[in-house]
Design a protein around this motif. Structure first.
Motif, PDB file in Angstrom:
ATOM      1  N   ASP A 101       0.979  -0.883  -0.177  1.00 12.93           N
ATOM      2  CA  ASP A 101      -0.185   0.176   0.138  1.00 12.93           C
ATOM      3  C   ASP A 101       0.586   1.575   0.229  1.00 12.93           C
ATOM      4  OD1 ASP A 101       1.132  -0.276   2.228  1.00 12.93           O
ATOM      5  OD2 ASP A 101      -1.010  -0.199   3.786  1.00 12.93           O
ATOM      6  N   TRP A 102       2.099   0.578  -0.071  1.00 13.94           N
ATOM      7  CA  TRP A 102       2.739   2.208  -0.494  1.00 13.94           C
ATOM      8  C   TRP A 102       3.361   2.717  -1.360  1.00 13.94           C
ATOM      9  CZ3 TRP A 102       8.011   0.289   3.217  1.00 13.94           C
ATOM     10  CH2 TRP A 102       7.547   0.855   4.654  1.00 13.94           C
ATOM     11  N   ILE A 103       3.235   1.885  -2.687  1.00 14.60           N
ATOM     12  CA  ILE A 103       2.718   2.220  -4.085  1.00 14.60           C
ATOM     13  C   ILE A 103       2.088   3.434  -4.589  1.00 14.60           C
ATOM     14  CG2 ILE A 103       3.473   0.713  -6.299  1.00 14.60           C
ATOM     15  CD1 ILE A 103       4.622  -1.546  -4.570  1.00 14.60           C
ATOM     16  N   ARG A 104       2.136   3.818  -5.479  1.00 13.05           N
ATOM     17  CA  ARG A 104       0.987   4.579  -5.643  1.00 13.05           C
ATOM     18  C   ARG A 104       0.972   3.840  -7.652  1.00 13.05           C
ATOM     19  NH1 ARG A 104       3.702  10.008  -5.968  1.00 13.05           N
ATOM     20  NH2 ARG A 104       2.306  11.203  -7.316  1.00 13.05           N
ATOM     21  N   TYR A 105       0.009   4.546  -7.680  1.00 20.20           N
ATOM     22  CA  TYR A 105      -0.244   3.985  -9.767  1.00 20.20           C
ATOM     23  C   TYR A 105      -0.632   5.470 -10.816  1.00 20.20           C
ATOM     24  CZ  TYR A 105       0.114  -0.737  -8.298  1.00 20.20           C
ATOM     25  OH  TYR A 105       0.549  -2.015  -7.048  1.00 20.20           O
ATOM     26  N   GLU A 106       0.063   4.836 -11.914  1.00 19.07           N
ATOM     27  CA  GLU A 106      -0.245   5.934 -13.114  1.00 19.07           C
ATOM     28  C   GLU A 106      -0.438   5.202 -14.093  1.00 19.07           C
ATOM     29  OE1 GLU A 106      -1.201   9.317 -11.985  1.00 19.07           O
ATOM     30  OE2 GLU A 106       0.244   9.679 -10.029  1.00 19.07           O
ATOM     31  N   ARG A 107      -1.335   6.131 -14.984  1.00 24.16           N
ATOM     32  CA  ARG A 107      -1.582   5.104 -15.567  1.00 24.16           C
ATOM     33  C   ARG A 107      -0.745   5.569 -17.249  1.00 24.16           C
ATOM     34  NH1 ARG A 107      -5.913   4.412 -18.608  1.00 24.16           N
ATOM     35  NH2 ARG A 107      -7.709   5.342 -16.830  1.00 24.16           N
ATOM     36  N   ARG A 108       0.307   6.840 -16.943  1.00 22.15           N
ATOM     37  CA  ARG A 108       1.728   6.432 -17.832  1.00 22.15           C
ATOM     38  C   ARG A 108       2.742   7.835 -16.937  1.00 22.15           C
ATOM     39  NH1 ARG A 108      -2.720   9.319 -19.294  1.00 22.15           N
ATOM     40  NH2 ARG A 108      -2.630   8.245 -21.305  1.00 22.15           N
ATOM     41  N   VAL A 109       3.108   8.330 -17.615  1.00 19.96           N
ATOM     42  CA  VAL A 109       4.485   8.964 -16.922  1.00 19.96           C
ATOM     43  C   VAL A 109       4.031  10.155 -16.805  1.00 19.96           C
ATOM     44  CG1 VAL A 109       6.806   9.274 -17.428  1.00 19.96           C
ATOM     45  CG2 VAL A 109       6.696   7.265 -17.759  1.00 19.96           C
ATOM     46  N   PRO A 110       4.564  11.558 -16.014  1.00 21.22           N
ATOM     47  CA  PRO A 110       3.814  12.396 -15.800  1.00 21.22           C
ATOM     48  C   PRO A 110       4.621  13.402 -16.957  1.00 21.22           C
ATOM     49  CG  PRO A 110       4.112  11.230 -13.142  1.00 21.22           C
ATOM     50  CD  PRO A 110       4.460  10.649 -14.544  1.00 21.22           C
ATOM     51  N   LYS A 111       3.316  14.134 -17.229  1.00 18.25           N
ATOM     52  CA  LYS A 111       4.204  14.952 -18.048  1.00 18.25           C
ATOM     53  C   LYS A 111       5.295  16.198 -17.483  1.00 18.25           C
ATOM     54  CE  LYS A 111      -0.162  15.378 -20.630  1.00 18.25           C
ATOM     55  NZ  LYS A 111      -0.871  16.817 -21.317  1.00 18.25           N
ATOM     56  N   GLY A 112       6.770  16.087 -18.356  1.00 20.12           N
ATOM     57  CA  GLY A 112       7.732  17.151 -17.484  1.00 20.12           C
ATOM     58  C   GLY A 112       8.425  16.585 -16.839  1.00 20.12           C
ATOM     59  N   TRP A 113       8.642  14.843 -16.875  1.00 18.30           N
ATOM     60  CA  TRP A 113       9.026  14.373 -16.644  1.00 18.30           C
ATOM     61  C   TRP A 113      10.161  14.324 -17.747  1.00 18.30           C
ATOM     62  CZ3 TRP A 113       7.958   9.952 -12.292  1.00 18.30           C
ATOM     63  CH2 TRP A 113       7.556  10.753 -11.257  1.00 18.30           C
ATOM     64  N   SER A 114      11.349  14.267 -17.075  1.00 20.70           N
ATOM     65  CA  SER A 114      12.409  14.378 -18.561  1.00 20.70           C
ATOM     66  C   SER A 114      13.838  13.287 -18.216  1.00 20.70           C
ATOM     67  CB  SER A 114      13.289  15.652 -19.287  1.00 20.70           C
ATOM     68  OG  SER A 114      13.516  15.959 -17.504  1.00 20.70           O
ATOM     69  N   ARG A 115      14.773  12.978 -17.202  1.00 26.07           N
ATOM     70  CA  ARG A 115      15.406  11.816 -16.757  1.00 26.07           C
ATOM     71  C   ARG A 115      14.796  10.364 -17.299  1.00 26.07           C
ATOM     72  NH1 ARG A 115      19.081  12.459 -11.055  1.00 26.07           N
ATOM     73  NH2 ARG A 115      20.998  10.529 -12.422  1.00 26.07           N
ATOM     74  N   TYR A 116      15.322   9.765 -17.128  1.00 28.90           N
ATOM     75  CA  TYR A 116      15.220   8.241 -18.680  1.00 28.90           C
ATOM     76  C   TYR A 116      16.122   7.414 -18.080  1.00 28.90           C
ATOM     77  CZ  TYR A 116      10.401   9.075 -19.663  1.00 28.90           C
ATOM     78  OH  TYR A 116       9.004   9.781 -19.586  1.00 28.90           O
ATOM     79  N   LEU A 117      15.976   6.598 -17.098  1.00 23.97           N
ATOM     80  CA  LEU A 117      17.424   5.561 -16.980  1.00 23.97           C
ATOM     81  C   LEU A 117      17.094   4.302 -16.500  1.00 23.97           C
ATOM     82  CD1 LEU A 117      18.929   6.463 -13.226  1.00 23.97           C
ATOM     83  CD2 LEU A 117      16.843   7.186 -13.732  1.00 23.97           C
ATOM     84  N   GLN A 118      18.330   3.257 -16.257  1.00 22.67           N
ATOM     85  CA  GLN A 118      18.093   1.669 -16.678  1.00 22.67           C
ATOM     86  C   GLN A 118      18.791   1.547 -15.024  1.00 22.67           C
ATOM     87  OE1 GLN A 118      18.490  -0.704 -20.410  1.00 22.67           O
ATOM     88  NE2 GLN A 118      17.729   0.789 -21.649  1.00 22.67           N
ATOM     89  N   SER A 119      18.324  -0.030 -14.839  1.00 21.94           N
ATOM     90  CA  SER A 119      18.898  -0.397 -13.813  1.00 21.94           C
ATOM     91  C   SER A 119      18.977  -1.891 -13.957  1.00 21.94           C
ATOM     92  CB  SER A 119      18.253  -0.012 -12.639  1.00 21.94           C
ATOM     93  OG  SER A 119      19.019  -1.220 -11.569  1.00 21.94           O
ATOM     94  N   TRP A 120      19.968  -2.519 -13.748  1.00 23.90           N
ATOM     95  CA  TRP A 120      20.199  -3.814 -14.211  1.00 23.90           C
ATOM     96  C   TRP A 120      20.833  -4.903 -13.143  1.00 23.90           C
ATOM     97  CZ3 TRP A 120      18.859  -6.507 -19.090  1.00 23.90           C
ATOM     98  CH2 TRP A 120      18.669  -5.787 -20.001  1.00 23.90           C
ATOM     99  N   ASP A 121      20.213  -6.189 -12.997  1.00 31.39           N
ATOM    100  CA  ASP A 121      20.754  -6.781 -11.740  1.00 31.39           C
ATOM    101  C   ASP A 121      21.515  -8.201 -12.960  1.00 31.39           C
ATOM    102  OD1 ASP A 121      21.015  -7.676  -9.442  1.00 31.39           O
ATOM    103  OD2 ASP A 121      19.765  -9.622 -10.251  1.00 31.39           O
ATOM    104  N   LEU A 122      22.324  -8.619 -13.009  1.00 26.08           N
ATOM    105  CA  LEU A 122      22.967  -9.454 -13.757  1.00 26.08           C
ATOM    106  C   LEU A 122      23.506 -10.392 -13.030  1.00 26.08           C
ATOM    107  CD1 LEU A 122      25.045  -7.056 -15.206  1.00 26.08           C
ATOM    108  CD2 LEU A 122      23.136  -7.568 -16.970  1.00 26.08           C
ATOM    109  N   ASN A 123      22.355 -11.083 -12.456  1.00 26.11           N
ATOM    110  CA  ASN A 123      23.187 -13.092 -12.380  1.00 26.11           C
ATOM    111  C   ASN A 123      23.151 -13.707 -13.632  1.00 26.11           C
ATOM    112  OD1 ASN A 123      22.884 -12.337  -9.206  1.00 26.11           O
ATOM    113  ND2 ASN A 123      20.909 -11.878  -9.433  1.00 26.11           N
ATOM    114  N   VAL A 124      23.362 -13.936 -13.972  1.00 21.87           N
ATOM    115  CA  VAL A 124      23.962 -14.088 -15.850  1.00 21.87           C
ATOM    116  C   VAL A 124      23.637 -16.167 -15.094  1.00 21.87           C
ATOM    117  CG1 VAL A 124      24.719 -14.920 -17.653  1.00 21.87           C
ATOM    118  CG2 VAL A 124      24.658 -12.865 -16.831  1.00 21.87           C
TER     119      VAL A 124
END
Length: 303
Positions: A101-124
Motif C-alpha cells: 500500500d506504499w506504492i502509487r499507480y499512474e496511467r503513464r509517466v507524468p508530463k514534464g519528466w525528462s530523466r530516464y535511466l535503466q537499472s540491471w541486476d546481472l545474475n547470469v
C-alpha cells in the motif's frame, strides 16, 4: 485441489507449503513467464499435454473478461488483492520490508519528466531454477520515481545484451544512463555492449541507435540493508508503477515477500534498491548531507 488464491495462508498456500513437489497448473489472468508457477508452453511438454501458449501479458479469457473488465476488477480489488485473485500471486499481509500500500499507480509517466535511466541486476544463469537477469527503465522528476518497463529472464551474457538493446530501442531516452552492478558479470557486460552495441542495433535495422552510456555501481552492505535503505522512497509515497503493466503484480509480490532470507527470489529487489540508491544515495550519504545542512544552518545562526 482446485482453488483461487486469496492470501499466502489460504488452502492452496498451505497445500503448497506441505507438498512442495506437487504439480501446479496455474492460470493467471495475464500470462507472465516470470510467474513462480508459470505453465510450460505446449512445445515443451510431452505429446498430448496442454500448455499455456499465450504471449506475455495476454489475457486468460478476453471474450468473457476483456481488458476493460479486468481493469475495473483490479481497481475494485486494490493492487494486493488483484495480485492474489486475478494473477494468483498472494503476498504476505503488509510485508516485512516493503508494503504494497506504499506504492502509487499512474496511467503513464507524468508530463514534464525528462530523466530516464535503466537499472540491471546481472545474475547470469541459464539453468532451470537459477537466478534471473532483470533490467528495468525508470523515470524521475527528482522527487518521485516511476518504474516504467522491465525485461527479465534466465539468460547468458549474449541474451542479456540483446535484452538491453531491446530496452534501449523501446525507451531510447533511457540508454544514456544505464546502471549495472560493478561486480560479477557487470564489467563483462559493459565491455561486451561497448564493443558490440552498434552491431546489435544494426542487426535490427537501426543504424543510428540512441547513445549508450553504462555506469558501474558498487553496492555497500547486505541485500537486506540496501533494501531497508530505500524503503523511505516507498513509504513516503514517491514510488510509482504503471496501472496496466502485466509485470507489475509479480514485481509487487517479490517486493512484499522479500525478507532478506537466503534462497529468496530477489533479483527485482536488488535491481530496485540499486537504482534508488543511485538516485538518492544510501543511508550514510543522506545522513552526511543532512548533517552538513544542519551545520551550515547553525553557522548562519551564530554568525
Amino acid at each position: 485441489l482446485i482453488g483461487q488464491r486469496l492470501h499466502e495462508k489460504d488452502v492452496p498456500g498451505r497445500w503448497l507449503a506441505a507438498h512442495p513437489d506437487v504439480h501446479v497448473l496455474c492460470l493467471p489472468m495475464h500470462y507472465s513467464s516470470s510467474h513462480p508457477h508459470a505453465c510450460p508452453r505446449t512445445e515443451d511438454l510431452p505429446p498430448g499435454w496442454p500448455g499455456d501458449d499465450r504471449e506475455e501479458g495476454e489475457l486468460l479469457w478476453p471474450e468473457h473478461y476483456p481488458a476493460e473488465t479486468v481493469a475495473e476488477l483490479a481497481e475494485a480489488l486494490t493492487p494486493v488483492h488483484a495480485a492474489s485473485q486475478l494473477e494468483q500471486l498472494p503476498s504476505p499481509e503488509g510485508g516485512a520490508v516493503f508494503h504494497a500500500d506504499w506504492i502509487r499507480y499512474e496511467r503513464r509517466v507524468p508530463k514534464g519528466w525528462s530523466r530516464y535511466l535503466q537499472s540491471w541486476d546481472l545474475n547470469v544463469d541459464e539453468t532451470p531454477g537459477g537466478s534471473f537477469v532483470v533490467g528495468a527503465v525508470y523515470a524521475t522528476d527528482g522527487t518521485d520515481v516511476m518504474r516504467v518497463d522491465e525485461r527479465r529472464g534466465r539468460w547468458n551474457l549474449t541474451d542479456a545484451g540483446d535484452a538491453m538493446v531491446d530496452l534501449c530501442l523501446a525507451h531510447p531516452e533511457s540508454a544514456h544512463e544505464v546502471v549495472i552492478e560493478g561486480k560479477a558479470n557487470g564489467p563483462a557486460l559493459k565491455a561486451y555492449m561497448e564493443r558490440l552495441y552498434a552491431d546489435l542495433c544494426a542487426k535490427r535495422g537501426v543504424t543510428d541507435p540512441p547513445l549508450l552510456h553504462i555506469r558501474l555501481y558498487n553496492p555497500r552492505g547486505s541485500k537486506l540493508a540496501r533494501a531497508n535503505g530505500v524503503t523511505w522512497v516507498f513509504s513516503g509515497g514517491h514510488f510509482i508503477l504503471p496501472e496496466q503493466a502485466a509485470w507489475a503484480p509479480a514485481y509487487v509480490h517479490e517486493l512484499v515477500a522479500f525478507t532478506g532470507a537466503k534462497g529468496q527470489t530477489n533479483d527485482r529487489v536488488d535491481e530496485t534498491s540499486q537504482i534508488l540508491t543511485h538516485l538518492y544515495g544510501d543511508q550514510s550519504t543522506r545522513l552526511e548531507a543532512a548533517m552538513a545542512k544542519v551545520r551550515e544552518e547553525m553557522r548562519g545562526k551564530t554568525a
